[in-house]
Write an enzyme that holds these catalytic residues in place. Structure first.
Site, PDB file in Angstrom:
ATOM      1  N   GLU A 103      -0.521  -9.380  -1.503  1.00  0.00           N
ATOM      2  CA  GLU A 103      -1.977  -9.645  -1.554  1.00  0.00           C
ATOM      3  C   GLU A 103      -2.487  -9.602  -2.995  1.00  0.00           C
ATOM      4  OE1 GLU A 103      -2.856  -6.583   1.512  1.00  0.00           O
ATOM      5  OE2 GLU A 103      -4.044  -8.197   2.399  1.00  0.00           O
ATOM      6  N   ALA A 127       0.851  -1.201   0.000  1.00  0.00           N
ATOM      7  CA  ALA A 127       0.000   0.000   0.000  1.00  0.00           C
ATOM      8  C   ALA A 127       0.879   1.240   0.000  1.00  0.00           C
ATOM      9  CB  ALA A 127      -0.889  -0.014   1.235  1.00  0.00           C
ATOM     10  N   GLU A 138       2.844  -6.134   7.485  1.00  0.00           N
ATOM     11  CA  GLU A 138       2.005  -5.053   8.030  1.00  0.00           C
ATOM     12  C   GLU A 138       2.116  -4.913   9.542  1.00  0.00           C
ATOM     13  OE1 GLU A 138       1.170  -7.057   5.606  1.00  0.00           O
ATOM     14  OE2 GLU A 138       0.004  -5.996   4.082  1.00  0.00           O
ATOM     15  N   GLY A 170       0.468  -5.296   0.555  1.00  0.00           N
ATOM     16  CA  GLY A 170      -0.537  -5.253  -0.507  1.00  0.00           C
ATOM     17  C   GLY A 170      -0.004  -5.826  -1.818  1.00  0.00           C
TER      18      GLY A 170
END
Ligand code: NAD
Length: 700
Positions: A118, A74, A138, A115
């Site tokens: 992911e 992210a 994270e 992310g």
């Protein structure tokens, strides 16, 4: 990674490119530095997927990253801004991938983090270049994965391996990822040359696996045991617990409610103070080594160290661990033997814990050349003295170094408080003189205060900042003043602890309140550990500069007058049983405190834990603000790095200056003004703080 498209590539957004390679569409993330999944990247991928779906000339899709890596996750700078929640969210992007009849392959090089992983987990297939790293880190930022990682990873690689990766944040390299079933293939050569035919082969198969539709087997998984093993004092303890909750949810719930639950936990954490503090520190640590002044870092070959005591030994280990050859000089054989034996013992303790093998111990010992001849320091590129904390001794040492060290060598002092300029003045090369203030134990503690003297050369500073990072330290550039950043701020912190003792608190109450706040140690136990004699010597040295009208607590001096210097004499603010570091309450100290209070005309009263925390913390904050204003620290975040990495300040509170921002600068100033009203001049607010509040600023 290079991309030679067979049709011209086009920009889907300013951060995503799309190109056709025969019958494969490649969606290229191009958002330097790490292809963070900001709003424009998510939108670009989403559009690329739609384009590829609707194009009959496309059979398969590859998602790849430009630059050094696939995707770093992210875009954390967008967190807590509208861009972070702009549509499409990562969940929507992954839903589009999973709905695709054409196979989508993640082509991973460098790293796929957070992310980024992911996104890859949402793809039908993952191929990784040898040497790449995959992780869901994270928790290190006080968060859980928010894009389905906690729901898909257990389905893909099994609950236990996924639980381990997610709650520790630890990476797998490509080889381990292949063995775990996290990636489907490893590309040895050019990634795209491998990924394109791989994607076409998969397209020929017809149906494609979707991680979220795989069955999940949680037999034998003990979530309670994993929770029980967590360290409740870890700075990311809340996030680790939430990460386990997420994986447990994956075992209880179908995919969509599981994703909702993950997002709920993510949203709560991202709005919480602990994650904000950890994200602040993430940037603060990256920023700290950067200095203005344009110096060029030179190379360091051999390192010389003077003094094989507590600090000299630890500093020698820090350099030997990083592969540097070290000359360790002492003034007599007995001290040298003692120092070298202690280094060996420390390495052997590490080996006994299984963290180093016998060959590793010997390799490190072989890098440390003991010496009684100061001429042996002549060829070192960097010499660090760690002799007694006494200006006359330091100056004599620097005269000696000036005579024996080669031209261009850096001459550094590990002084905790002494004036670097006075030390530099007794050499003919003040530009080569700098402070390198290591923290004890020097082979373990991450912080290094790099002290810039008035005449220190820019190249010397740049070289020291660079070498510090090579030995795994976080260097923070500071200016010359009494105690630099960290120890200078301790003065007010200890002052308040002393006053609170006189006013009615006990040592145990003060240390208890501050450890419950999150400090690794309370101020009084810390004084006992560091040696109360050291502070006593500083207080005596500074006594002539102390304004007579200001309140002064005599508690610490009285304790020292009894020969109680802390752990090393088994008595200080506390008493210690032989061989134990456990602080025990001591009626002798209670008596001293009561005497001092009576002599000062103080009527003792119940003191609350809140008052203890507030006064000790605000003393740090006010001094920190003065330090920033005087330019002793380059930036407020550097003060936070110093306190978190050198003084056991809780990372989940981000450091003293960030803590003040969390309280609110206006509220902080109001409290300091109230303390001034109650307790007098020690609490004169820092002008910087007053100015910032006047301007309505929310940060230093
Ligand atoms: P120490 O007493 O453990 O070690 C000092 C060593 O220097 C002794 O082994 C002594 O024999 C040697 N020595 C003295 N004069 C010498 C000379 N002329 N040539 C060569 N060797 C000489 O002290 P320490 O705790 O290691 O502290 C050393 C320095 O590091 C001090 O300036 C101190 O302020 C600073 N420092 C200490 C700490 C700490 O926690 N101990 C932390 C940061 C900085």
């Amino acid at each position: 990674m290079s991309l030679t498209a067979t049709s011209p590539s086009r920009d889907l957004s300013n951060t995503v490119r799309y190109a056709l390679h025969g019958r494969v569409a490649v969606i290229f993330l191009d958002n330097p530095p790490v292809n963070g999944l900001g709003d424009t990247v998510r939108r670009g991928i989403h559009e690329g997927l739609a384009l590829a779906q609707s194009d009959a000339a496309v059979d398969a899709i590859v998602i790849a990253g430009a630059g050094k890596a696939f995707c770093g996750g992210a875009d954390i700078r967008q967190f807590n801004t509208p861009a972070a929640t702009a549509k499409p969210m990562l969940r929507d992007v992954i839903a589009a991938i999973e709905a695709s009849g054409k196979p989508v392959v993640a082509a991973i090089h460098g790293f796929a983090l957070g992310g980024g992983l992911e996104l890859a987990l949402g793809c039908h297939y993952r191929v990784a270049q040898a040497g790449s790293r995959l992780a869901l880190p994270e928790v290190n930022l006080g968060l859980v994965p928010g894009g389905g990682g906690t729901q898909r990873l257990p389905r893909l690689i099994g609950v236990m391996p996924a639980l381990d990766m997610i709650h520790t944040g630890k990476p797998l390299d490509a080889g381990a990822a292949l063995a775990a079933g996290l990636v489907d293939a490893i590309a040895e050569g050019d990634l795209l040359a491998f990924a394109l035919p791989y994607a076409l082969e998969r397209a020929a198969q017809g149906s494609h696996p979707v991680a979220s539709r795989r069955a999940l087997n949680a037999d034998g998984v003990d979530f309670a045991a994993t929770r029980a093993r967590l360290n409740p004092k870890a700075r990311n303890a809340i996030a680790q617990r939430a990460a386990i909750d997420c994986v447990e949810a994956a075992t209880r719930l179908p995919i969509e409610p599981g994703l909702d639950e993950e997002r709920r936990l993510f949203d709560a954490l991202v709005e919480g103070d602990a994650s904000k503090a950890l994200r602040h520190l993430f940037f603060a640590e990256k920023e700290a080594p950067r200095v203005s002044g344009g110096g060029r870092a030179g190379q360091i070959g051999r390192v010389g160290i003077l003094g094989a005591g507590t600090m000299g030994g630890g500093i020698a280990m820090a350099f030997a661990n990083a592969g540097y050859p070290v000359t360790l000089y002492e003034r007599d054989q007995a001290a040298l033997d003692r120092g070298v034996a202690l280094i060996r013992k420390n390495y052997e303790i590490t080996a006994a814990k299984g963290k180093l093998d016998a060959a590793g111990v010997e390799a490190r010992m072989a890098r440390i050349a003991p010496s009684l001849d100061v001429q042996d320091l002549g060829q070192a590129d960097l010499v660090i003295e760690a002799v007694f904390e006494d200006m006359a001794v330091k100056q004599a040492v620097f005269r000696q170094l000036d005579a024996v060290c080669k031209a261009g060598a850096i001459l550094a002092t590990n002084t905790s408080r002494l004036n670097i300029d006075e030390i530099a003045a007794c050499t003919v090369r003040p530009e080569a003189v700098i402070g390198l203030h290591f923290f004890s134990p020097a082979n373990v503690m991450k912080l290094l205060e790099v002290v810039r003297g008035a005449g220190t050369g820019a190249d010397v500073i740049a070289t020291c900042m660079a070498v510090a990072q090579k030995i795994g330290k976080i260097p923070v550039l500071v200016g010359v003043c009494e105690g630099f950043v960290g120890n200078r701020m301790l003065t007010g912190y200890w002052r308040e602890a002393g006053f609170l003792l006189e006013e009615g608190a006990s040592p145990q109450q003060i240390d208890g309140a501050l450890t419950r706040f999150g400090m690794a140690m309370g101020p009084l136990a810390m004084a006992d550990l560091a040696g109360m004699d050291i502070n006593w010597a500083t207080r005596k040295r500074l006594a002539p500069t102390r304004p007579a009208h200001l309140r002064y607590s005599k508690v610490a001096d009285r304790i020292c007058e009894l020969g109680r210097f802390g752990q090393k004499t088994q008595a200080g603010y506390y008493r210690y049983e032989p061989g134990s570091r456990q602080p025990l309450p001591d009626p002798v100290v209670d008596g001293i405190i009561e005497d001092c209070a009576r002599e000062a005309g103080i009527v003792r009263r119940p003191v609350s834990d809140e008052e203890i925390v507030e006064r000790c913390m605000l003393a740090l904050v006010n001094e920190g603000a003065l330090i920033i204003e005087e330019g002793i620290a380059q930036r407020a975040s550097d003060v936070d790095v110093v306190y978190v990495h050198g003084y056991g300040f809780p990372g989940a509170r981000g450091g003293p200056m960030f803590h003040a921002q969390t309280l609110g600068l206006a509220a902080t100033l109001e409290k300091i003004r109230a303390l001034r009203h109650e307790h007098g001049e020690h609490w004169k607010p820092a002008p910087l703080l007053e100015r910032l509040v006047e301007q309505g600023a929310t940060a230093f």
